[in-house]
Design a protein around this motif. Structure first.
Motif, short mmCIF file in Angstrom:
data_model
loop_
_atom_site.label_atom_id
_atom_site.label_comp_id
_atom_site.label_asym_id
_atom_site.label_seq_id
_atom_site.Cartn_x
_atom_site.Cartn_y
_atom_site.Cartn_z
N ILE A 154 0.83 -1.20 0.00
CA ILE A 154 0.00 0.00 0.00
C ILE A 154 0.86 1.25 0.00
N ARG A 157 1.40 2.14 -3.32
CA ARG A 157 0.10 2.36 -3.94
C ARG A 157 -0.34 1.20 -4.84
N VAL A 159 -2.72 -1.26 -4.71
CA VAL A 159 -3.91 -1.64 -3.93
C VAL A 159 -4.25 -3.11 -4.12
N HIS A 162 -1.90 -5.15 -2.11
CA HIS A 162 -2.20 -4.92 -0.69
C HIS A 162 -3.38 -5.77 -0.22
N ARG A 163 -4.45 -5.79 -1.01
CA ARG A 163 -5.62 -6.56 -0.61
C ARG A 163 -5.33 -8.05 -0.60
#
Length: 222
Positions: A154, A157, A159, A162-163
């Motif tokens: 994250i 950036r 995403v 990250h998830r």
């Protein structure tokens, strides 16, 4: 010419309903364990719990003070991470309350850092012996490693990455729930806590992680 018949709506498809039920189960079971599992340690000293038959308390009550402090940190902050993790996974919270998601995420990551470190230390004193040291120790390392990977993703950036990492992290966090579910099943089958507890150091998290990987693979292929 006869009028066309109107087909009444049949409600949402079965798959979304099943998915919603699964998410509710994860959230409620996580809430239950996060709230009730730490309560005995908050309300009673370890020696009292040990005297009343608590196997885990009996193992850690005579240990040095730093081991008992690690147990308290693991129970309390692990419970906090478990309590907040369903909020982090909620797409509605991410969309409607992004600031809450960020703040809660920082608390979860900090809690995992402390609880995971404490869990790694406790793994060397577990009543499950060498299997427990290996299983719980690897759980702690992977738990912190996945969380750190999610944080790094994250920050750059990414995403999507990250998830994916945070879903793996939740699989490890949820081991607090599956450990207790396995004990409920294994203790009657094997005739006691000691025999059952030797099996849970890997059972509590390996199936969780396998399910998380299957979910991620299905998302990637969709």
């Amino acid at each position: 010419m006869p009028a066309a018949r109107t087909v009444p709506p049949t409600g949402p498809p079965a798959a979304p309903r099943v998915r919603a039920a699964g998410l509710w189960w994860l959230a409620l079971s996580a809430l239950a364990i996060a709230v009730f599992a730490p309560l005995p340690y908050l309300l009673h000293p370890l020696r009292e719990l040990a005297a009343n038959g608590g196997e885990i308390a009996a193992n850690y009550a005579p240990r040095p003070g730093w081991v008992r402090a690690a147990l308290a940190a693991h129970v309390l902050l692990g419970g906090l991470a478990l309590l907040l993790s369903p909020v982090q996974l909620s797409s509605r919270v991410r969309a409607r309350f992004p600031r809450l998601h960020r703040v809660s995420g920082r608390v979860v990551l900090a809690s995992i850092a402390v609880a995971g470190t404490a869990g790694f230390l406790l793994a060397w004193f577990t009543v499950a012996g060498p299997v427990g040291t290996a299983g719980f120790g690897l759980l702690a390392v992977l738990w912190m490693g996945f969380a750190l990977s999610g944080l790094r993703a994250i920050r750059r950036r990414d995403v999507v990455a990250h998830r994916r990492w945070m879903l793996r992290t939740f699989a490890m966090t949820y081991a607090a729930v599956t450990l207790r579910l396995w004990l409920l099943v294994l203790i009657p089958l094997l005739g006691g806590f000691a025999a059952a507890y030797v099996l849970v150091p890997f059972l509590c998290w390996v199936p969780n992680l396998a399910v998380a990987e299957l979910v991620l693979r299905r998302r990637s292929s969709a």
